[in-house]
Design a protein around this motif. Structure first.
Motif, mmCIF file in Angstrom:
data_model
loop_
_atom_site.group_PDB
_atom_site.id
_atom_site.type_symbol
_atom_site.label_atom_id
_atom_site.label_comp_id
_atom_site.label_asym_id
_atom_site.label_seq_id
_atom_site.Cartn_x
_atom_site.Cartn_y
_atom_site.Cartn_z
ATOM 1 N N ALA B 110 0.816 -1.214 0.000
ATOM 2 C CA ALA B 110 0.000 0.000 0.000
ATOM 3 C C ALA B 110 0.849 1.263 0.000
ATOM 4 O O ALA B 110 0.379 2.329 -0.403
ATOM 5 C CB ALA B 110 -0.942 -0.015 1.200
ATOM 6 N N PHE B 112 3.865 1.439 -1.558
ATOM 7 C CA PHE B 112 4.879 1.251 -2.585
ATOM 8 C C PHE B 112 5.255 2.548 -3.297
ATOM 9 O O PHE B 112 6.385 2.677 -3.755
ATOM 10 C CB PHE B 112 4.403 0.230 -3.614
ATOM 11 C CG PHE B 112 4.987 -1.126 -3.418
ATOM 12 C CD1 PHE B 112 5.555 -1.489 -2.206
ATOM 13 C CD2 PHE B 112 4.971 -2.060 -4.439
ATOM 14 C CE1 PHE B 112 6.085 -2.765 -2.016
ATOM 15 C CE2 PHE B 112 5.511 -3.328 -4.262
ATOM 16 C CZ PHE B 112 6.066 -3.670 -3.053
ATOM 17 N N SER B 113 4.352 3.459 -3.378
ATOM 18 C CA SER B 113 4.693 4.679 -4.111
ATOM 19 C C SER B 113 5.743 5.501 -3.367
ATOM 20 O O SER B 113 6.324 6.424 -3.923
ATOM 21 C CB SER B 113 3.452 5.512 -4.422
ATOM 22 O OG SER B 113 2.646 5.639 -3.287
ATOM 23 N N LEU B 207 1.652 8.549 -11.035
ATOM 24 C CA LEU B 207 2.561 7.825 -10.147
ATOM 25 C C LEU B 207 3.870 8.579 -10.049
ATOM 26 O O LEU B 207 4.171 9.420 -10.872
ATOM 27 C CB LEU B 207 2.856 6.434 -10.689
ATOM 28 C CG LEU B 207 2.872 5.342 -9.643
ATOM 29 C CD1 LEU B 207 3.423 5.843 -8.306
ATOM 30 C CD2 LEU B 207 1.445 4.902 -9.415
#
Lengths: 218, 218
Positions: B110, B112-113, B207
Motif C-alpha cells: 500500500a 509502494f509509491s 505515479l
DNA sequence: TCTGCCATGTAAGCCGTTACATGATTTT
DNA sequence: AAAATCATGTAACGGCTTACATGGCAGA
C-alpha cells in the motif's frame, strides 16, 4: 475455533498432539498457518478437563506393524468423548456473525461433511453476504476515490475486488449445489487450473460416511 | 505494522485519530479489518513519545470553511516528524521474512509509491516465493491425499490453490512491470470484471507523483 | 556419534480486541 | 429533544506466538 478444529479432527480418528498439528495445517492450510505447540497443548489439556476428549491407551497395535517398542515416550493419544461429539455439533451449529469471518468460515466449511444441510446453507449465505459487502466496499472506493489514491493502492483495491468477486461466485455455486440436493460439491465446472490433475478426485467419498478408515492412529 | 501504516498515512497528510482509522480501513481494506480505538490511541501515544509524530495545531483553517468554531472538542491532529519519516523509510526497507506474510505484505504494498524500486522488487519476489510455496502445498495435498479427504475439504483446497495461483500471476505481472521501468501498475490486462466500469479508473495518476495533494508533509 | 525429526510441555509476552466511560457536534 | 456520528480515551482480558526446556528414536 481451535476447539472446533481439534474436536473435528479427533472425531475423524484418535490422534496425539503432534500429529494433530500436522493434520490441522493440511486440512486448514487454506485458512491459517500451522498452530504453535504453545497453543495446542494447553488447549488439549483444557478440552480434556472439560470432558470433551480423553486419553486413549495408544491403540494396542491393531495393525501388527512395528510392535516391539514398549511405547515410544509419552505420546498421549486423545480421542473424542460422547460429550465432545455433542460439543462439536453445538459449535458447528453456533452460527453467529463471527462464523462468517475468514478464519471461522474456513473451519466451519472444512467440517461441512458433518454438518446438517440447513446449517451449511445458513453459513454459506451468511458468508456470501459478508463477502458481498466487502466487494461493494472496494467498488465504492474504486468509483468514488479513484483519483485520490496512488496507483499501487488502487491496484490493491482492484485485486481485493477481484478476489471478493470470485469468492462470491464460488459461494453461489456451492449454495446452488446445496439447494439442488447433490451434497458433495462437484469440481471441474470452473476448471482451467489443475495441470496434471490426478484422477483420484472423482472417487469422491459418499459423504455422510463414517470418517474413513480408523487405521491412521499409530 | 500498525506503526508503518500510521506513519505512512500521516506522511500523506496530518490527521486526527478518528480520521486515521477511517483512512486506514479504506486504504488497507483489502488487508485487514478496521483497527480498534483501543489499539489506535495507545499506539499514537507511543509514536509521539518516540518522537515519530507530534501534535499539530488543528490546521488553522487553511480552507476558510466553517471557521467560527473555537475548536470542536479535543481533536488532536498529528503530523509526522522528520525522525518519523526516517523511521518510516526504515520500516519500509526492513524486508524480513515477516514482510511476506499476508498482512505485512499488504501494508508494504500500500505504500509502494514511497518505496524504492529495488525494495519493491525484493518484496514482490519474496511474496511470490511465499505464495508459490503455499500453492505447491495445496497441489501436493490434492495429488497425494485426495482420496483421504472429504469433498468439502477438497473443495477448500481447490479454492485455496486457485487463489494462490491467481496471486502468483498477479505478482508476476507486477514484477515484470517493475522491471520494465514503467512504475505504475497498469490495470485492465486481466479484465473480465468491472461490470458498470466507472470510467474514472482510466484517469490513472501519473505515479511517482506526490500522494495526491502534495502539501501534506509541511 | 551426531544430526534431525518426533514428541511434549511451560513462561513470557505481543498485539490486538471488547467493553466501558465520556462528551461534543450534527442531523432529524 | 432525541438520535446519530464524531472524537478520545482506559482497563481488562484473550488468543496466539516465541523462546525455552526436555527427551526419545532413527538413520547418516
Amino acid at each position: 475455533m481451535l476447539d472446533l478444529a481439534i474436536l473435528g479432527l479427533l472425531h475423524e480418528s484418535p490422534m496425539h498432539g503432534y500429529e494433530l498439528r500436522k493434520q490441522l495445517s493440511t486440512k486448514l492450510g487454506a485458512i491459517r498457518a500451522a498452530i504453535s505447540y504453545g497453543s495446542l497443548y494447553p488447549t488439549l489439556r483444557r478440552l480434556q478437563t472439560a470432558g470433551w476428549i480423553t486419553e486413549a491407551g495408544e491403540t494396542p497395535a491393531d495393525d501388527a506393524d512395528v510392535p516391539p517398542l514398549t511405547s515410544r515416550r509419552g505420546r498421549v493419544v486423545y480421542k473424542i468423548t460422547a460429550e465432545g461429539k455433542e460439543r462439536f455439533q453445538d459449535l458447528l451449529a453456533q452460527v453467529g456473525p463471527e462464523a462468517y469471518e475468514d478464519a471461522a468460515f474456513g473451519v466451519h466449511f472444512a467440517f461441512f461433511s458433518r454438518t446438517e444441510v440447513d446449517i451449511r446453507l445458513r453459513i454459506l449465505e451468511g458468508r456470501r453476504r459478508k463477502v458481498e459487502e466487502r466487494r461493494e466496499g472496494f467498488r465504492e472506493v474504486l468509483q468514488r476515490a479513484a483519483e485520490r489514491l496512488d496507483a499501487y493502492t488502487l491496484e490493491l483495491q482492484r485485486h481485493g475486488l477481484d478476489a471478493a468477486d470470485r469468492e462470491v461466485r464460488w459461494l453461489e455455486e456451492l449454495i446452488a449445489n446445496e439447494r439442488s440436493g447433490r451434497t458433495p460439491p462437484p469440481r471441474g465446472s470452473e476448471g482451467e487450473l489443475r495441470p496434471p490433475t490426478p484422477r483420484s478426485t472423482d472417487s469422491a467419498p459418499p459423504l455422510t460416511a463414517r470418517p474413513g478408515p480408523d487405521d491412521s492412529a499409530e
